[in-house]
Motif scaffolding. Structure first.
Motif, PDB file in Angstrom:
ATOM      1  N   VAL A 213       0.836  -1.200   0.000  1.00 15.97           N
ATOM      2  CA  VAL A 213       0.000   0.000   0.000  1.00 15.97           C
ATOM      3  C   VAL A 213       0.875   1.256   0.000  1.00 15.97           C
ATOM      4  CG1 VAL A 213      -1.751   1.293   1.262  1.00 15.97           C
ATOM      5  CG2 VAL A 213      -1.897  -1.185   1.159  1.00 15.97           C
TER       6      VAL A 213
ATOM      7  N   ILE B   6       2.232   1.859  -3.448  1.00 14.71           N
ATOM      8  CA  ILE B   6       1.209   2.403  -4.356  1.00 14.71           C
ATOM      9  C   ILE B   6       1.020   3.887  -4.082  1.00 14.71           C
ATOM     10  CG2 ILE B   6      -1.245   2.329  -4.938  1.00 14.71           C
ATOM     11  CD1 ILE B   6      -1.086  -0.730  -4.403  1.00 14.71           C
ATOM     12  N   LYS B   7       0.975   4.229  -2.796  1.00 18.64           N
ATOM     13  CA  LYS B   7       0.755   5.626  -2.418  1.00 18.64           C
ATOM     14  C   LYS B   7       1.878   6.528  -2.915  1.00 18.64           C
ATOM     15  CE  LYS B   7      -1.064   8.385   1.232  1.00 18.64           C
ATOM     16  NZ  LYS B   7      -2.111   8.270   2.240  1.00 18.64           N
TER      17      LYS B   7
ATOM     18  N   ASP C 161      -1.767   5.274   9.175  1.00 15.65           N
ATOM     19  CA  ASP C 161      -2.153   6.021   7.974  1.00 15.65           C
ATOM     20  C   ASP C 161      -2.646   5.146   6.832  1.00 15.65           C
ATOM     21  OD1 ASP C 161      -1.457   8.193   9.367  1.00 15.65           O
ATOM     22  OD2 ASP C 161       0.276   8.782   8.149  1.00 15.65           O
ATOM     23  N   LEU C 162      -2.235   3.872   6.786  1.00 15.23           N
ATOM     24  CA  LEU C 162      -2.490   3.092   5.572  1.00 15.23           C
ATOM     25  C   LEU C 162      -3.439   1.911   5.732  1.00 15.23           C
ATOM     26  CD1 LEU C 162       1.123   2.860   4.066  1.00 15.23           C
ATOM     27  CD2 LEU C 162      -0.679   4.492   3.494  1.00 15.23           C
ATOM     28  N   LEU C 163      -3.551   1.343   6.935  1.00 19.52           N
ATOM     29  CA  LEU C 163      -4.252   0.066   7.026  1.00 19.52           C
ATOM     30  C   LEU C 163      -5.661   0.191   7.613  1.00 19.52           C
ATOM     31  CD1 LEU C 163      -1.423  -2.356   8.223  1.00 19.52           C
ATOM     32  CD2 LEU C 163      -2.126  -1.770   5.898  1.00 19.52           C
TER      33      LEU C 163
ATOM     34  N   LYS D  35      -8.155   5.027   2.668  1.00 18.38           N
ATOM     35  CA  LYS D  35      -6.977   4.881   3.510  1.00 18.38           C
ATOM     36  C   LYS D  35      -5.871   4.095   2.803  1.00 18.38           C
ATOM     37  CE  LYS D  35      -6.341   4.176   8.472  1.00 18.38           C
ATOM     38  NZ  LYS D  35      -6.817   3.465   9.661  1.00 18.38           N
ATOM     39  N   ALA D  36      -6.283   3.048   2.108  1.00 19.51           N
ATOM     40  CA  ALA D  36      -5.297   2.177   1.457  1.00 19.51           C
ATOM     41  C   ALA D  36      -5.158   2.517  -0.027  1.00 19.51           C
ATOM     42  CB  ALA D  36      -5.674   0.722   1.649  1.00 19.51           C
ATOM     43  N   GLU D  37      -5.303   3.795  -0.380  1.00 20.70           N
ATOM     44  CA  GLU D  37      -5.091   4.233  -1.763  1.00 20.70           C
ATOM     45  C   GLU D  37      -5.961   3.491  -2.768  1.00 20.70           C
ATOM     46  OE1 GLU D  37      -3.400   7.272  -1.106  1.00 20.70           O
ATOM     47  OE2 GLU D  37      -2.925   6.788  -3.179  1.00 20.70           O
TER      48      GLU D  37
END
Lengths: 565, 78
Positions: free
Chosen positions: A209, A212-213, A339-341, B36-38
């Motif tokens: 993730v 990708i970001k 922030d991502l999961l 959140k996960a793009e």
């Protein structure tokens, strides 16, 4: 001020019931492994060395997992954020050659001599004084490190989930205590293998993730402004040595040779995993099988660190020199998770972190209890008791280790710093670098005397402590100015050299052991067939050749250096 | 000493995790989660990967049972 490894930012994760459920499932399985492994324990060797019965893939993954503890995960993601690609040295030059060397050159003596621990090899090669120095320093170091691991675990649980420190320290210690007292080394090793997969399951989605970001590898290359951060050499920021030439020499000799060989080849918490393998071939393959994931895992440890420095706002500001962000480099993983999961995979990530922390503690505890039982209690306190007695001692040693680790966790709280890796490196350099010098000299030079064994070891250890004392700013006697990891490279390097010189000098004036007592322990006195491994049955097949597997991973590492550095 | 087969435990844990995450990914993923996960349905994909891992370990354990080789031949040391 009490030092916090994690600064006081808002790291609190939005963990929901689903995340907690996934965490609870893991703990049930972990404890279940302890209960089930108990049925296979009928002797002290079963309890402390898994009865030397495990297949190579299990011991190989446990070998790498025992090293993937809290300090490793937090410290290496932090290094990734702070120093960038240079961090790969810890995984490649700083691990792979030593692991292959352990498997091919040293395992024949460790496994072939049937010793039950690294200190026991020391006793048979150099006699009691060297043995006592090694066994006591190892036992003390394991308890200290177990405490640091527990403390790090508690700090992160506090930050992530809001549990008070003492509660997490005690709960984690009790879980480790439960399964290691029940199932012994087998339970610890099985859980380490399980933990390996859970850590990968936690870090891989985070990395994907994150990539990708940030726009993939290309995005990283475009966004990292300081091009030095993208190349592994000469790593002047990491070593703290300004001259590029000396920085590379420091890396190759200090990290790649002394620190790394010292850690991987003499640290019983690692070597024990190979000693529990079911055959000489499996024992040789253990560190080499472990070397493959070791070479590849920077992809999901260092890259998240680099990504965090690009996409987490607090981390970007910290990197730009803002000291008031409320975060430290050690916060990389919690910040990325925040922030991502989304919930679900977040629970797996929390589980992976906790699993890693606990397995680190379990590795410390399960190697401590073996050294305590066989090397301290059996050799110096109560000899010649029936085996059930030592099995019982082993279980009580586990309890004692956990209690002591809880105590040292609170001590660790008073010693922590912004980069705990510095401290752990220093600890290892005290014990491991001189130990490696003594072992390698003792294995290949039959003349080396018992007195030289322990005198050299002490001289080397004091050298490392001296260098640490005069280069650590917080001690106030800073004669050497080496930020980064340069001081531990120098300390380890000097400790190695001093140990060799002192050992050679002392050997010249003292009496060696007779050859007959050194068979199986010294290269020139061990018949070739005693060092060879079987190539039949479960050890058959070219793909199980330790030398071929070892060559393969060296080649893989060379290719990785070529492509990424 | 004869220990139980670790491969089956790995298959069990990741099988369970895989199924749970796939269900969450398919049925309970909000717009917020995706943002959140793009935009990646990370629960679904991680769940699928874990299920595949579980199947691989279960298959390995079935094809090559743990004690098959030693059962056929008597132990020499005994």
């Amino acid at each position: 001020m009490s030092v916090s490894v994690l600064a006081e930012a808002d790291l609190r994760l939005d963990a929901g019931p689903l995340d907690y459920a996934l965490l609870v499932i893991y703990f049930v399985v972990v404890l279940g492994i302890g209960v089930m492994a108990r049925r296979s324990v009928s002797s002290s060797l079963d309890f402390l060395l898994s009865g030397r019965s495990l297949p190579a893939w299990v011991t190989g993954l446990a070998f790498i997992s025992a090293n993937l503890g809290a300090l490793e995960l937090m410290g290496m993601t932090a290094n990734g954020a702070q120093y960038g690609m240079a961090t790969v040295h810890y995984y490649w030059i700083g691990a792979i050659p030593a692991m292959v060397f352990l498997g091919l050159v040293m395992m024949p003596f460790y496994y072939g001599s049937k010793v039950r621990s690294v200190p026991e090899f020391m006793r048979r090669r150099f006699g009691k004084p060297a043995h006592l120095v090694n066994a006591v320093s190892f036992a003390v170091a394991q308890v200290l490190i177990a405490g640091i691991n527990l403390f790090a675990l508690a700090v992160i649980i506090d930050a992530l989930l809001g549990w008070p420190l003492p509660v997490s320290i005690c709960v984690a210690a009790l879980v480790v205590l439960a399964y290691t007292t029940l199932g012994g080394l087998s339970a610890a090793i099985y859980n380490e293998v399980l933990q390996f997969f859970v850590i990968v399951a936690a870090l891989a989605p985070l990395t994907i993730v994150g990539l990708i970001k940030v726009g993939g590898w290309q995005g990283i290359v475009e966004k990292v402004t300081d091009s030095e951060q993208l190349s592994a050499w000469p790593a002047t920021e990491l070593t703290g040595i300004n001259s590029p030439v000396w920085s590379v020499i420091g890396l190759v000799f200090g990290l790649g040779f002394v620190l790394s060989f010292g850690y991987w080849t003499t640290n019983f918490a690692e070597v024990q995993r190979a000693m529990s393998a079911k055959s000489m071939s499996a024992a040789k393959r253990t560190p080499i099988i472990g070397a493959y994931p070791k070479a590849l895992i920077p992809a999901i440890i260092i890259i998240p660190g680099i990504i965090a420095a690009l996409i987490v706002p607090e981390m970007t500001r910290l990197k730009a020199g803002d000291t008031d962000t409320g975060v430290a480099y050690n916060d990389v993983l919690p910040l990325l998770m925040r922030d991502l999961l989304p919930n679900g995979i977040l629970g797996i990530a929390i589980t992976g972190l906790l699993a890693s922390f606990m397995a680190g503690v379990a590795a410390n505890v399960s190697s401590f209890n073996t050294v305590f039982t066989y090397d301290l209690w059996q050799d110096y306190v109560k000899k010649d008791r029936p085996d059930e007695y030592y099995l019982r001692v082993g279980r009580w040693a586990t309890v004692g280790a956990c209690v002591l680790a809880i105590g040292t966790a609170f001590i660790a709280a008073a010693l922590g710093g912004s980069n705990i890796m510095d401290y752990i490196q220093a600890l290892f350099s005290f014990f491991n670098a001189p130990l490696f010098a003594t072992f390698i000299l003792g294995m290949f030079w039959k003349r080396m005397t018992p007195t030289a064994g322990w005198v050299g070891l002490l001289a080397g250890t004091f050298t490392a402590i001296f260098i640490y004392a005069v280069s650590e700013p917080s001690f106030g006697i800073e004669l050497l100015e080496l930020p980064g990891q340069g001081a531990s490279f120098l300390g380890a390097g000097l400790a190695f050299v001093v140990d060799i010189l002192v050992s050679v000098a002392v050997t010249a004036v003292t009496r060696p052991k007779p050859d007959s007592e050194l068979v199986g322990l010294v290269y020139s006195l061990t018949p070739k067939e005693d060092r060879a491994h079987a190539t039949t049955g479960e050890d058959a097949g070219w793909y199980r050749s330790p030398a071929l597997l070892g060559g393969g991973v060296i080649a893989l590492t060379a290719v990785l250096y070529f492509v990424f550095a | 000493m004869r220990l139980f087969d670790l491969r089956l435990i790995i298959a069990f844990l990741f099988g369970l995790y895989g199924v749970v995450l796939v269900v969450v990914g398919l049925g309970f993923t909000s717009e917020d989660d995706l943002r959140k996960a793009e935009g990646v349905n990370i629960n679904l994909w991680a769940g699928v990967a874990m299920a595949v891992l579980a199947v691989a370990f279960a298959a390995w354990a079935l094809v090559r049972p743990q004690f098959a080789d030693t059962d056929k031949q008597p132990l020499k040391e005994l």
